[in-house]
Scaffold this motif. Structure first.
Motif, PDB file in Angstrom:
ATOM      1  N   ASN A   1     -13.069   9.961  -0.856  1.00 28.76           N
ATOM      2  CA  ASN A   1     -12.161  10.060   0.275  1.00 28.76           C
ATOM      3  C   ASN A   1     -10.725   9.956  -0.207  1.00 28.76           C
ATOM      4  O   ASN A   1     -10.457   9.608  -1.366  1.00 28.76           O
ATOM      5  CB  ASN A   1     -12.458   8.973   1.327  1.00 28.76           C
TER       6      ASN A   1
ATOM      7  N   GLN B   1      -6.904   8.484   1.308  1.00 30.38           N
ATOM      8  CA  GLN B   1      -6.304   7.694   2.383  1.00 30.38           C
ATOM      9  C   GLN B   1      -4.788   7.804   2.324  1.00 30.38           C
ATOM     10  O   GLN B   1      -4.211   7.940   1.243  1.00 30.38           O
ATOM     11  CB  GLN B   1      -6.727   6.214   2.246  1.00 30.38           C
TER      12      GLN B   1
ATOM     13  N   TYR C   1      -1.235   5.770   3.554  1.00 31.53           N
ATOM     14  CA  TYR C   1      -0.681   4.491   3.986  1.00 31.53           C
ATOM     15  C   TYR C   1       0.822   4.655   4.196  1.00 31.53           C
ATOM     16  O   TYR C   1       1.478   5.486   3.559  1.00 31.53           O
ATOM     17  CB  TYR C   1      -0.910   3.407   2.918  1.00 31.53           C
TER      18      TYR C   1
ATOM     19  N   GLN D   1       4.504   2.307   4.335  1.00 27.16           N
ATOM     20  CA  GLN D   1       5.123   1.033   3.990  1.00 27.16           C
ATOM     21  C   GLN D   1       6.556   1.044   4.482  1.00 27.16           C
ATOM     22  O   GLN D   1       7.382   1.819   4.008  1.00 27.16           O
ATOM     23  CB  GLN D   1       5.095   0.773   2.479  1.00 27.16           C
TER      24      GLN D   1
ATOM     25  N   LEU E   1       1.623  -2.550   3.093  1.00 26.51           N
ATOM     26  CA  LEU E   1       1.195  -1.216   3.473  1.00 26.51           C
ATOM     27  C   LEU E   1       0.322  -1.263   4.722  1.00 26.51           C
ATOM     28  O   LEU E   1      -0.435  -2.218   4.923  1.00 26.51           O
ATOM     29  CB  LEU E   1       0.393  -0.567   2.327  1.00 26.51           C
TER      30      LEU E   1
ATOM     31  N   HIS F   1      -2.514   1.046   6.801  1.00 27.97           N
ATOM     32  CA  HIS F   1      -3.407   2.197   6.710  1.00 27.97           C
ATOM     33  C   HIS F   1      -3.157   3.144   7.868  1.00 27.97           C
ATOM     34  O   HIS F   1      -3.079   2.730   9.029  1.00 27.97           O
ATOM     35  CB  HIS F   1      -4.857   1.704   6.734  1.00 27.97           C
TER      36      HIS F   1
ATOM     37  N   PHE G   1       2.227   6.677   1.101  1.00 25.91           N
ATOM     38  CA  PHE G   1       1.429   6.703  -0.123  1.00 25.91           C
ATOM     39  C   PHE G   1       0.073   7.334   0.164  1.00 25.91           C
ATOM     40  O   PHE G   1      -0.542   7.059   1.199  1.00 25.91           O
ATOM     41  CB  PHE G   1       1.174   5.283  -0.632  1.00 25.91           C
TER      42      PHE G   1
ATOM     43  N   ALA H   1     -10.118   7.589  -3.796  1.00 24.60           N
ATOM     44  CA  ALA H   1     -11.282   6.788  -4.160  1.00 24.60           C
ATOM     45  C   ALA H   1     -12.405   7.728  -4.561  1.00 24.60           C
ATOM     46  O   ALA H   1     -12.734   8.666  -3.846  1.00 24.60           O
ATOM     47  CB  ALA H   1     -11.721   5.931  -2.982  1.00 24.60           C
TER      48      ALA H   1
ATOM     49  N   ASN I   1     -14.756   4.013  -8.919  1.00 29.07           N
ATOM     50  CA  ASN I   1     -13.371   3.581  -9.088  1.00 29.07           C
ATOM     51  C   ASN I   1     -12.840   2.913  -7.842  1.00 29.07           C
ATOM     52  O   ASN I   1     -13.312   3.149  -6.736  1.00 29.07           O
ATOM     53  CB  ASN I   1     -12.491   4.790  -9.421  1.00 29.07           C
ATOM     54  N   LYS I   2     -11.862   2.109  -8.029  1.00 29.26           N
ATOM     55  CA  LYS I   2     -11.182   1.482  -6.906  1.00 29.26           C
ATOM     56  C   LYS I   2     -10.179   2.481  -6.349  1.00 29.26           C
ATOM     57  O   LYS I   2      -9.963   3.545  -6.899  1.00 29.26           O
ATOM     58  CB  LYS I   2     -10.463   0.204  -7.361  1.00 29.26           C
ATOM     59  N   LEU I   3      -9.541   2.109  -5.243  1.00 31.24           N
ATOM     60  CA  LEU I   3      -8.466   2.933  -4.712  1.00 31.24           C
ATOM     61  C   LEU I   3      -7.334   3.019  -5.721  1.00 31.24           C
ATOM     62  O   LEU I   3      -6.936   2.005  -6.286  1.00 31.24           O
ATOM     63  CB  LEU I   3      -7.920   2.327  -3.420  1.00 31.24           C
TER      64      LEU I   3
ATOM     65  N   PHE J   1      -3.424   4.365  -6.064  1.00 31.21           N
ATOM     66  CA  PHE J   1      -2.283   4.762  -5.252  1.00 31.21           C
ATOM     67  C   PHE J   1      -1.302   5.592  -6.063  1.00 31.21           C
ATOM     68  O   PHE J   1      -1.087   5.348  -7.246  1.00 31.21           O
ATOM     69  CB  PHE J   1      -1.556   3.527  -4.712  1.00 31.21           C
ATOM     70  N   GLY J   2      -0.673   6.538  -5.376  1.00 28.58           N
ATOM     71  CA  GLY J   2       0.422   7.266  -5.978  1.00 28.58           C
ATOM     72  C   GLY J   2       1.719   6.495  -5.843  1.00 28.58           C
ATOM     73  O   GLY J   2       1.742   5.382  -5.321  1.00 28.58           O
ATOM     74  N   ALA J   3       2.798   7.098  -6.317  1.00 29.92           N
ATOM     75  CA  ALA J   3       4.101   6.420  -6.325  1.00 29.92           C
ATOM     76  C   ALA J   3       4.824   6.549  -4.993  1.00 29.92           C
ATOM     77  O   ALA J   3       5.822   5.866  -4.770  1.00 29.92           O
ATOM     78  CB  ALA J   3       4.978   6.958  -7.452  1.00 29.92           C
TER      79      ALA J   3
END
Lengths: 114, 110
Positions: free
Chosen positions: B31, B33, B35, B37, B43, B45, B88, B92, B96-98, B100-102
């Motif tokens: 998936n 996602q 977010y 901020q 953050l 969702h 952001f 996933a 692997n864990k989530l 995040f991009g920059a």
């Protein structure tokens, strides 16, 4: 309404001090995470926990440790703070540890190490 | 790495305009996602889109996913000053864990 709280919004510490960052969630989530966020680097995973007393290293665990004595509480410990640990620290919790569900974040702790 | 990379890094628009942000990633995902901020905060969702979905809506948000191009876009329609924030994407996949991009910094001017 779901809630993740962090013990401090702002923290100033000296190099070499032991620092504790606390995170509490009220959603009965088994999974909790600690990230640090630096400009241009996004969020990087430090440690996560998928159950009480269980922990796993994330991408950048060096210089950090964690404690999960109770389901709702996940602590991040900087054993001997250094200036390169100045950052924004974000705690999150989730129903899932593999990213199949959304994560709920606390407001963050901005740590300055002098 | 399957890190999502957002584009553009920064976006400045007027209230009422639409804002489009893009995310590209490198490996297969379960998936993706998005977010938001707000400045100096945690953050929040916004939306989760699964790999077998192509489009998803939530209020003024529209997310698309193109797994063949390994890309996603977030469209905010009729933007408001309150939409000013960083956005952001997080991917996933597998065990692997989530990741995040920059982020994309969006500024909406009244």
């Amino acid at each position: 309404d779901v809630k993740v709280t962090q013990s401090s919004r702002y923290l100033v510490k000296r190099t070499g001090e032991k620092v504790f960052l606390e995170c509490v969630q009220d959603m009965d989530h088994e999974n909790m995470f600690w990230y640090r966020q630096d400009p241009g680097l996004g969020l990087r995973l430090i440690y996560f926990s998928y159950d009480v007393k269980m922990k796993e290293k994330g991408d950048i665990p060096e210089g950090y440790s964690v404690s999960r004595e109770k389901k709702e509480r996940f602590s991040l410990i900087l054993e001997s703070a250094s200036t390169n640990q100045t950052s924004m620290y974000l705690c999150a919790s989730s129903l899932d540890v593999q990213g199949r569900a959304s994560q709920y974040f606390g407001p963050g702790t901005r740590l300055l190490v002098l | 790495s399957q890190q999502g990379e957002e584009d553009p890094q920064a976006l400045s628009i007027q209230e009422g305009e639409n804002a489009t942000m893009n995310c590209s990633y490198k490996t297969s995902i379960n998936n993706l996602q998005w977010y938001r901020q707000n400045s100096g905060r945690g953050l929040v969702h916004l939306i989760l889109i699964r790999s077998n979905e192509r489009e998803k809506h939530s209020g003024r948000l529209r997310v698309t996913l193109d797994t063949s191009k390994k890309s996603s876009s977030l469209l905010i329609t009729a933007s408001r000053a309150a939409d000013t924030a960083s956005y952001f994407c997080a991917t996933a996949g597998g065990y692997n864990k989530l990741i995040f991009g920059a982020g994309t910094r969006l500024a909406v001017h009244p």
